[in-house]
Design a protein around this motif. Structure first.
Motif, short mmCIF file in Angstrom:
data_model
loop_
_atom_site.label_atom_id
_atom_site.label_comp_id
_atom_site.label_asym_id
_atom_site.label_seq_id
_atom_site.Cartn_x
_atom_site.Cartn_y
_atom_site.Cartn_z
N ARG A 26 0.83 -1.21 0.00
CA ARG A 26 0.00 0.00 0.00
C ARG A 26 0.87 1.26 0.00
O ARG A 26 0.57 2.23 -0.70
CB ARG A 26 -0.91 0.01 1.23
CG ARG A 26 -1.99 1.09 1.18
CD ARG A 26 -2.77 1.17 2.47
NE ARG A 26 -1.94 1.76 3.53
CZ ARG A 26 -2.37 1.95 4.78
NH1 ARG A 26 -3.60 1.54 5.12
NH2 ARG A 26 -1.58 2.49 5.68
N LYS B 241 2.77 10.43 -9.55
CA LYS B 241 1.93 10.76 -10.71
C LYS B 241 1.21 12.09 -10.50
O LYS B 241 1.16 12.94 -11.40
CB LYS B 241 0.90 9.66 -10.94
CG LYS B 241 1.49 8.35 -11.45
CD LYS B 241 0.41 7.30 -11.63
CE LYS B 241 0.99 5.97 -12.09
NZ LYS B 241 -0.05 4.93 -12.23
N ASN B 242 0.64 12.30 -9.31
CA ASN B 242 -0.07 13.55 -9.03
C ASN B 242 0.85 14.75 -9.07
O ASN B 242 0.49 15.82 -9.59
CB ASN B 242 -0.76 13.46 -7.65
CG ASN B 242 -1.91 12.48 -7.64
OD1 ASN B 242 -2.53 12.23 -8.67
ND2 ASN B 242 -2.21 11.92 -6.47
N GLN C 247 2.22 1.83 -3.43
CA GLN C 247 1.19 2.35 -4.32
C GLN C 247 0.92 3.82 -4.05
O GLN C 247 0.74 4.63 -4.98
CB GLN C 247 -0.10 1.54 -4.13
CG GLN C 247 -1.23 1.93 -5.07
CD GLN C 247 -0.88 1.70 -6.52
OE1 GLN C 247 -0.40 0.63 -6.88
NE2 GLN C 247 -1.10 2.71 -7.36
N GLU C 248 0.91 4.21 -2.78
CA GLU C 248 0.70 5.62 -2.43
C GLU C 248 1.85 6.49 -2.94
O GLU C 248 1.64 7.62 -3.37
CB GLU C 248 0.57 5.75 -0.91
CG GLU C 248 -0.75 5.21 -0.36
CD GLU C 248 -0.82 5.28 1.15
OE1 GLU C 248 0.26 5.37 1.80
OE2 GLU C 248 -1.94 5.23 1.70
N ASP D 16 3.68 5.80 -5.60
CA ASP D 16 3.50 5.90 -7.05
C ASP D 16 2.41 6.90 -7.41
O ASP D 16 2.57 7.71 -8.34
CB ASP D 16 3.15 4.53 -7.63
CG ASP D 16 4.30 3.54 -7.52
OD1 ASP D 16 5.45 3.98 -7.32
OD2 ASP D 16 4.04 2.32 -7.62
N ASP D 17 1.31 6.86 -6.67
CA ASP D 17 0.21 7.80 -6.92
C ASP D 17 0.66 9.23 -6.65
O ASP D 17 0.28 10.17 -7.38
CB ASP D 17 -1.00 7.46 -6.04
CG ASP D 17 -1.65 6.15 -6.42
OD1 ASP D 17 -1.39 5.68 -7.55
OD2 ASP D 17 -2.41 5.59 -5.60
#
Length: 340
Positions: free
Chosen positions: A95, A105-106, A98-99, A101-102
């Protein structure tokens, strides 16, 4: 005997005109080189400002990224300490990744949007600054041409009167831009068909295939054989519309002493058809202004209101044939798209 005298007089007069033409050309070139230095300084200023703003945005995004990443890491470490089972720790690790990576991207999207917004604002500012510089330079070029034109006409007048030769009664081109007013003659009273300009159009098309090292040389090649101010404006218009500046690609290593190298404003996105037309008209000694407003161009539908920046447009008015005449180089150089 009379024919011989006239022949000698014509030879001397032609020789004097050629000497004066070369002298004026040299002075015009010197002024152009001064203007080119001013443009170089302006473009360097633009480049510095863009680099500074890009660094500022990059630093802002990096600071935000580091703070947010620190927050995520701190939370992850705290939660890991609370979990004893390895499976739970694996879930937390996945998790957390993933956070991260997000977040990346943001942050990338935010950076790109900020850069896009900044580019639009800076380009608008740069176009305004370029237009102001072209306005000043055009005024200076017209002043020089009017000064030389006045000196030449005065000297020619004295020369002809001294030889007892008749003076042609030609209405001089105004040295000061006349006030806006509707033309006394319609377009069809000035010329009946565009085919009347076929010879000067061919000059423009031929010149467009050649190399010129300065706007001075370019414009003199274009208007040197023109017999009127309207032909001068026409051949400049035709030279511009031969080239589709909207689709041209410019090499970053483009030499400044080539036709495309002269169009640095186009390359930098700060100059457009109407600004270029105004610039070239000044080199030909023609008064020209840029007009901003709205136009019912391709995509307009009956009843659509002019709001925001939709259908914003710019065009020129050039003083020829004793009046201000409208010119739209942008439309002359393009085809309609998305038109039903």
């Amino acid at each position: 005997m009379l024919e011989k005298v006239i022949s000698i007089w014509m030879f001397i007069r032609t020789h004097r005109i050629e000497i004066q033409w070369k002298k004026d050309r040299d002075e015009q070139r010197r002024l152009e080189m001064k203007h080119r230095k001013e443009e170089d300084d302006l473009y360097r200023k633009f480049q510095r400002q863009r680099e500074e703003e890009e660094r500022r945005i990059k630093d802002e995004i990096r600071d935000e990224w580091e703070k947010e990443l620190e927050r995520l890491t701190h939370r992850f470490e705290r939660e890991m300490q609370m979990k004893r089972k390895r499976d739970d720790q694996n879930v937390l690790t996945l998790r957390h990744q993933q956070e991260k990576d997000d977040l990346e991207k943001n942050m990338t999207l935010r950076r790109d949007k900020k850069k896009e917004s900044l580019t639009r604002k800076m380009l608008e500012h740069e176009r305004a600054a370029t237009a102001a510089l072209v306005e000043k330079q055009s005024h200076e070029m017209l002043e020089l041409i009017n000064e030389k034109r006045s000196e030449f006409m005065q000297a020619e007048s004295l020369y002809l009167e001294g030889d007892g030769m008749p003076l042609e009664e030609v209405e001089p081109y105004p040295s000061v831009a006349p006030a806006p007013a509707p033309p006394a003659l319609s377009k069809f009273q000035v010329y009946n068909d565009p085919v009347e300009f076929s010879s000067v159009d061919q000059i423009a098309i031929s010149v467009a295939q050649e190399d010129q090292k300065s706007f001075t040389d370019l414009v003199r090649q274009l208007v040197g054989r023109c017999g009127s101010d309207i032909e001068k404006a026409r051949t400049i218009f035709r030279w511009i519309t031969v080239k589709n500046l909207n689709t041209m690609s410019f090499d970053d290593n483009l030499r400044g002493d080539t036709p495309m190298g002269l169009l640095r404003g186009i390359k930098n996105g700060t100059e457009s058809y109407h600004v270029l037309f105004k610039r070239l008209c000044s080199y030909a000694g023609l008064h020209c202004v840029v007009i901003k407003g709205y136009s019912k161009s391709a995509g307009y539908q009956p009843g659509v209101r002019f709001e925001d920046n939709r259908f914003r447009n710019s065009w020129n008015a050039v003083y020829v044939a004793g009046a201000w005449r409208f010119v739209q180089c942008n439309w002359g150089a393009r085809h309609l798209v998305n038109a039903k």
